[in-house]
Design a protein around this motif. Structure first.
Motif, short mmCIF file in Angstrom:
data_model
loop_
_atom_site.label_atom_id
_atom_site.label_comp_id
_atom_site.label_asym_id
_atom_site.label_seq_id
_atom_site.Cartn_x
_atom_site.Cartn_y
_atom_site.Cartn_z
N GLN A 112 0.83 -1.20 0.00
CA GLN A 112 0.00 0.00 0.00
C GLN A 112 0.87 1.26 0.00
N ILE A 113 1.87 1.25 0.89
CA ILE A 113 2.74 2.42 1.02
C ILE A 113 3.57 2.61 -0.25
N LEU A 114 4.19 1.53 -0.71
CA LEU A 114 5.02 1.63 -1.92
C LEU A 114 4.21 2.16 -3.09
N GLN A 115 3.01 1.60 -3.22
CA GLN A 115 2.17 1.97 -4.35
C GLN A 115 1.80 3.45 -4.30
N LEU A 147 2.91 6.29 -7.05
CA LEU A 147 1.89 6.95 -7.85
C LEU A 147 1.71 8.42 -7.47
N ALA A 148 2.14 8.79 -6.27
CA ALA A 148 1.90 10.15 -5.78
C ALA A 148 2.38 11.24 -6.74
N PRO A 149 3.58 11.09 -7.36
CA PRO A 149 4.04 12.17 -8.23
C PRO A 149 3.05 12.50 -9.36
N LEU A 150 2.17 11.55 -9.69
CA LEU A 150 1.17 11.83 -10.73
C LEU A 150 0.25 12.96 -10.31
N LEU A 151 0.06 13.09 -9.00
CA LEU A 151 -0.88 14.12 -8.54
C LEU A 151 -0.17 15.31 -7.89
N ILE A 152 1.16 15.27 -7.92
CA ILE A 152 1.89 16.46 -7.45
C ILE A 152 2.20 17.27 -8.69
N GLY A 153 1.92 18.55 -8.63
CA GLY A 153 1.99 19.35 -9.84
C GLY A 153 3.35 19.37 -10.50
N ASP A 164 -1.25 -3.06 -13.04
CA ASP A 164 -2.46 -3.80 -13.38
C ASP A 164 -2.11 -5.16 -13.97
N ASN A 165 -1.13 -5.16 -14.88
CA ASN A 165 -0.75 -6.40 -15.54
C ASN A 165 -0.08 -7.37 -14.59
N PHE A 166 0.79 -6.84 -13.74
CA PHE A 166 1.46 -7.72 -12.78
C PHE A 166 0.44 -8.37 -11.85
N GLU A 167 -0.57 -7.59 -11.47
CA GLU A 167 -1.59 -8.12 -10.57
C GLU A 167 -2.34 -9.27 -11.20
N ARG A 168 -2.50 -9.20 -12.51
CA ARG A 168 -3.31 -10.21 -13.17
C ARG A 168 -2.58 -11.53 -13.39
N ILE A 169 -1.26 -11.54 -13.13
CA ILE A 169 -0.54 -12.81 -13.27
C ILE A 169 -0.85 -13.70 -12.07
N ILE A 223 -9.99 6.76 0.75
CA ILE A 223 -11.40 6.51 0.51
C ILE A 223 -11.66 5.78 -0.80
N ALA A 224 -10.76 5.88 -1.76
CA ALA A 224 -11.10 5.24 -3.04
C ALA A 224 -9.98 4.38 -3.61
N GLY A 225 -8.76 4.53 -3.13
CA GLY A 225 -7.67 3.75 -3.70
C GLY A 225 -7.07 4.46 -4.90
N LEU A 226 -5.84 4.91 -4.73
CA LEU A 226 -5.20 5.73 -5.75
C LEU A 226 -5.05 4.98 -7.06
N GLN A 227 -4.59 3.72 -6.95
CA GLN A 227 -4.31 2.98 -8.18
C GLN A 227 -5.59 2.76 -8.98
N LYS A 228 -6.67 2.46 -8.24
CA LYS A 228 -7.93 2.18 -8.92
C LYS A 228 -8.36 3.38 -9.75
N ILE A 229 -8.32 4.54 -9.13
CA ILE A 229 -8.79 5.75 -9.81
C ILE A 229 -7.89 6.11 -10.98
N LEU A 230 -6.58 6.08 -10.72
CA LEU A 230 -5.66 6.55 -11.76
C LEU A 230 -5.54 5.56 -12.90
N SER A 231 -5.47 4.27 -12.58
CA SER A 231 -5.20 3.32 -13.65
C SER A 231 -6.42 3.16 -14.55
N GLN A 232 -7.60 3.41 -14.03
CA GLN A 232 -8.76 3.34 -14.90
C GLN A 232 -8.63 4.35 -16.02
N ASN A 233 -8.01 5.46 -15.69
CA ASN A 233 -7.90 6.46 -16.75
C ASN A 233 -6.78 6.10 -17.72
N ALA A 234 -5.77 5.40 -17.20
CA ALA A 234 -4.69 5.00 -18.10
C ALA A 234 -5.10 3.83 -18.97
#
Lengths: 304, 271, 356
Positions: A118-121, A125-131, A190-195, B258-269
């Protein structure tokens, strides 16, 4: 009917009251679609229209149906070499490096479990939402003449005087890669999770070692995600303008930046419009060629 | 035996590489925050903790104005985008109609067009129809940019909504409108919050669209910061940037919870 | 609250080519408990949801009491509904969930509180008023769903597999409780289930449904002992079939010869035809006896397989004529049975039923 059925969505009155669900759906989607048509589709069409305008006295727009702007760009070897070729080169190289760096991160994050995962993820991903501006600022601190990086290499004795990284090509590369990594990690996760873990266990059971499992199972199965990441990232990098604008120089004229400069600094809207049409065309052409090649050599096996 | 040593070696290299890359991802952010609290600013070695840069930064009118404009834009575009997106999501989830797939692609289209072109197109078009250079111009641009996210998140939360909750309300005597306001909306609350927050934070941090549409009177904070650091490069800007980062991190943590970052972002990707 | 009559008259519902409910007619008497029993896809839930108004029928008429409600919206019908997944509103406490309906009905604060209190004490939930649904166990959630339905004070109660999400033990306890509650309140009840034990134990009458139609509507004993057709016979329990020829002996007895030659004397019932017929008997109606026991309706049999079920044993056996039989032996029977044993079986004359 009316408000009731809008919310309900199910048939709520007898069949002999002939109902028109089409009308209800239209009412629901109308405002959003209207706004998108008005402020997305129309402006985009308008750009195409303006690209056929003439310009008089440098930048004044004159309505017309001419190819002047296209000819001016495509017939000029300077634009072709220093803008188009540069953009293609930079975006391919930066995309390739990004993918190479993002892949191990995604694999590592996907392997983690529970809270650590959870933390790693979230971290990745955080930089995607940092301007972008915030991220660029940090890199300016690091890369500028008297900045951390230069201080470090001078202190270590690699160089005598600061080297130019900021407001030059290295900074453009670094930021394109930096901003791209979370994108690619995200698509790969997403892909890794599906394996299914059983697939790997089955391979190990069949006698495959670590590298063998990676090459024969993990890599092929994550190829679609990798591919999606490459497509998105290449398109983003090819049309990038904010990064070369903020950390580049006169020698880092990526095509998106040229669009921006022509429109916002030189005020030549028809020319900017024509260049943006060309930009989309080239980007689309490269993506189509890339997809064909991928399909031809790798993806057919996976039925993608 | 040798096999397991090799495995350990590979695993260790993968770990090292990943942590190096994670360091690469967070070092610039950490540096900025560090500088913003360091009393000697950029100068090393650090001289101690201070809030002076923050005080100075937030006494500057251009940054205060930038915050005001960005807040208005963020809140405005989040509200508008969700108001437009909700009925679309409702239609996508609860109705079957011709052109549903096409509509889905259509509302996602702002994500498919390079921001350079969206910015240019809106700039050229809005100027042409006489809407250039005001708050509305910026607001339109930001709404376009965040609509896809709102539709994604609201569609996702509507599709896991249990319709029998509404039926139970109807059975208890509620009219459709009553059941919508007493049951449907409150139950969808977290989805709405997630959607609003992600729209807000994307708008709050936007640079690419804003730089095409900003005017001297209406300059969002990121553009304000950009024009500041072009000419003046000081610890004060580090303080402003850090403030922006803190707000973003807060939003990221809330959205993730509240929603899960990966879920929200990856849906758009996924597009 | 006193129950009202429910009348369905020629109700049909189709989805495209799929006929969910076909020309269904049924009257549930005031205070009666009727179950819809059937496999998934038989139309039982669709019918229930049409009574509730969540789905509108394509044709037919529906009455509650004397009021025609066929196309009335669900909030205008005098009935309450218990959902399979309980459908408790997650953002409301137990008390708010129960009080929502009474509040909408415009009751005074005091009356609402009384409704909540009464519903909670009826379902033994007192003390949980301020909990949220997620803080309750599955069984408690189920009770809240029932309490919420009862607090509406309606004349008809509809339940859609309300116990199917509970553990077996709790399910068995709850069905007794629900039945007692229903009898005490005298509320007309329609209960949907795919569990035959549930339907048989709780209902005044059971409607076994098959492909959108009622295959049989009768009191539980009749459904089980004298099912009208094979579908009903096999859906509510284990069954052995005998094809053969029937001849009446006198006013109280008939004689049956099965295709394989086995002979049985059976009790003669009204309207029983002579000639080629089909009979059924339940595994637990067959008695296994040891050794060379001879007599009426008794024939030799060899044990093939034994399944131990705790309270009983399920024995598969073959007669000398090659017929396969399913026999259930209760554990009070001290006889030890082993595979390969040669025994005899006996079917009492009143335990062979005619079937169509």
């Amino acid at each position: 009917m009316s408000v009731d059925s809008l919310i309900e969505g199910r048939q709520a009155s007898p069949p002999h009251h002939l109902r028109r669900p089409g009308l209800l759906v239209s009412l629901m989607v109308a405002p959003g679609v209207l706004v998108l048509v008005l402020f997305m589709i129309l402006p985009l069409l308008w750009v195409v229209r303006v690209s056929f305008y003439e310009t008089a006295q440098g930048t004044t727009m004159v309505p017309a149906w001419v190819l002047d702007q296209y000819v001016r760009f495509l017939a000029d070897i300077w634009y072709l070499r220093n803008v188009v070729w540069l953009s293609v080169f930079v975006s391919i190289v930066s995309t390739a490096i990004t993918v190479l760096l993002a892949y191990p991160i995604a694999m590592y994050v996907a392997r983690a479990t529970g809270l650590r995962r959870q933390i790693l993820q979230t971290l990745v991903l955080a930089p995607l939402l940092i301007g972008l501006v915030s991220l660029v600022f940090g890199w300016i601190v690091i890369l500028r003449g008297g900045g951390l990086f230069n201080s470090l290499i001078i202190w270590l004795g690699f160089v005598d005087a600061p080297i130019r990284l900021l407001y030059a090509m290295p900074a453009v590369y670094i930021l394109l890669i930096y901003v791209g990594i979370p994108y690619v990690v995200m698509t790969l996760l997403d892909n890794f999770e599906r394996i299914e873990p059983t697939l790997l266990e089955a391979a190990a059971n069949a006698g495959a070692g670590g590298w063998r499992i990676f090459a024969s199972i993990i890599l092929p199965l994550t190829l679609p995600g990798l591919n999606a990441g490459v497509l998105v990232l290449f398109a983003l990098n090819f049309s990038a303008f904010a990064i070369p604008l903020m950390v580049g120089s006169a020698n880092t004229n990526l095509i998106g930046l040229v669009v921006y400069k022509q429109a916002m600094q030189l005020g030549n809207l028809p020319f900017a419009a024509a260049i943006s049409v060309i930009m989309v065309a080239i980007s689309a052409a490269i993506l189509v060629i890339y997809s064909r090649l991928m399909q031809r050599f790798f993806l057919w096996r996976l039925g993608v | 035996m040798t096999n397991s040593i090799r495995q350990t070696f590979y695993r260790a290299s993968l770990n090292t590489l990943t942590y190096a890359l994670l360091f690469f991802l967070f070092f610039p952010i950490a540096v900025t925050i560090f500088v913003s609290f360091n009393s000697s600013g950029f100068l090393l070695p650090p001289q101690g903790f201070t809030l002076e840069w923050y005080e100075r930064a937030w006494s500057m009118t251009q940054f205060r104005r930038g915050v005001f404009v960005s807040l208005m834009l963020g809140i405005g575009s989040a509200l508008l985008a969700n108001a437009l997106a909700f009925p679309i999501s409702l239609a996508l989830v609860r109705h079957n109609f011709r052109g549903k797939a096409a509509l889905n692609v259509f509302v996602m289209s702002p994500l498919l067009v390079p921001t350079t072109i969206i910015g240019l197109a809106l700039y050229v078009f809005l100027m042409n129809i006489g809407l250039g250079g005001g708050f509305v111009t910026l607001l339109i641009g930001h709404v376009m940019m965040v609509i896809p996210f709102a539709v994604r998140i609201l569609t996702a939360s509507l599709s896991i909504f249990d319709r029998s909750l509404e039926e139970a309300a109807r059975n208890a005597g509620a009219s459709l409108i009553r059941s919508f306001f007493s049951i449907t909306l409150p139950v969808l609350k977290t989805g709405f919050i997630a959607s609003m927050m992600i729209c807000f934070i994307i708008s709050w941090n936007d640079f690419a669209i804003s730089i095409f549409l900003a005017s001297s009177k209406w300059t969002p904070l990121p553009i304000q910061i950009y024009s500041h650091i072009q000419f003046q490069y000081d610890a004060v800007s580090a303080a402003v940037v850090s403030s922006v980062i803190f707000l973003s991190i807060f939003a990221i943590v809330v959205i993730d919870r509240i929603a899960g970052l990966q879920k929200i972002l990856s849906q758009n990707a996924g597009n | 609250m006193t129950g009202k009559k429910i009348s369905l008259n020629g109700i049909s519902k189709r989805y495209g080519d799929f006929v969910a409910v076909s020309d269904m007619s049924l009257t549930v008497e005031p205070g009666e408990f009727v179950s819809f029993l059937g496999p998934s896809g038989c139309g039982k839930t669709t019918t229930l949801r049409m009574i509730a108004g969540f789905i509108m029928p394509d044709s037919g008429a529906l009455k509650i009491g004397d009021v025609e409600v066929t196309y009335l919206p669900p909030n205008k019908r005098d009935l309450s509904f218990v959902f399979q997944n309980y459908a408790l509103w997650p953002h409301m406490t137990v008390a708010e969930n129960i009080g929502f309906g009474p509040k909408l009905a415009g009751l005074s604060r005091a009356d609402i509180d009384k409704r909540i209190r009464d519903a909670l004490s009826l379902t033994a939930l007192s003390g949980l008023e301020s909990r949220f649904p997620r803080q309750l166990s599955g069984g408690q959630q189920q009770r809240v769903a029932v309490a919420r339905a009862l607090a509406l004070g309606r004349s008809v109660l509809l339940m859609d597999e309300p116990l199917s999400n509970l553990d077996r033990k709790l399910r068995v306890d709850m069905r007794k409780e629900l039945k007692e509650l229903q009898r005490r309140l005298n509320i007309t009840t329609v209960y949907v289930t795919h569990d035959q034990e549930e339907a048989l134990s709780m209902s005044d009458r059971v409607a076994v449904m098959d492909r959108g139609r009622i295959a049989s509507l009768a009191v539980p004993e009749e459904i089980y002992r004298n099912p009208p057709n094979e579908f009903v016979a096999s859906f509510v329990g284990g069954v052995n079939y005998f094809n053969g020829t029937l001849r009446h002996v006198d006013s109280s007895r008939s004689f049956f010869i099965a295709d394989d030659g086995l002979e049985f004397h059976i009790t003669r019932r009204e309207n029983t035809p002579e000639g080629t017929v089909r009979l059924m008997t339940r595994p637990e109606w067959i008695v296994l006896r040891s050794g060379e026991d001879k007599g009426l309706n008794t024939h030799p049999v060899t044990v093939d397989f034994i399944e131990y079920l705790g309270a009983s044993r399920k024995v598969s056996a073959t007669t000398e004529t090659g017929r396969k039989l399913l026999i259930q032996v209760h554990d009070v029977d001290p006889m030890s049975i082993e595979v390969g044993d040669r025994l005899t079986f006996h079917i009492a004359a009143q335990n062979m039923m005619l079937i169509k």
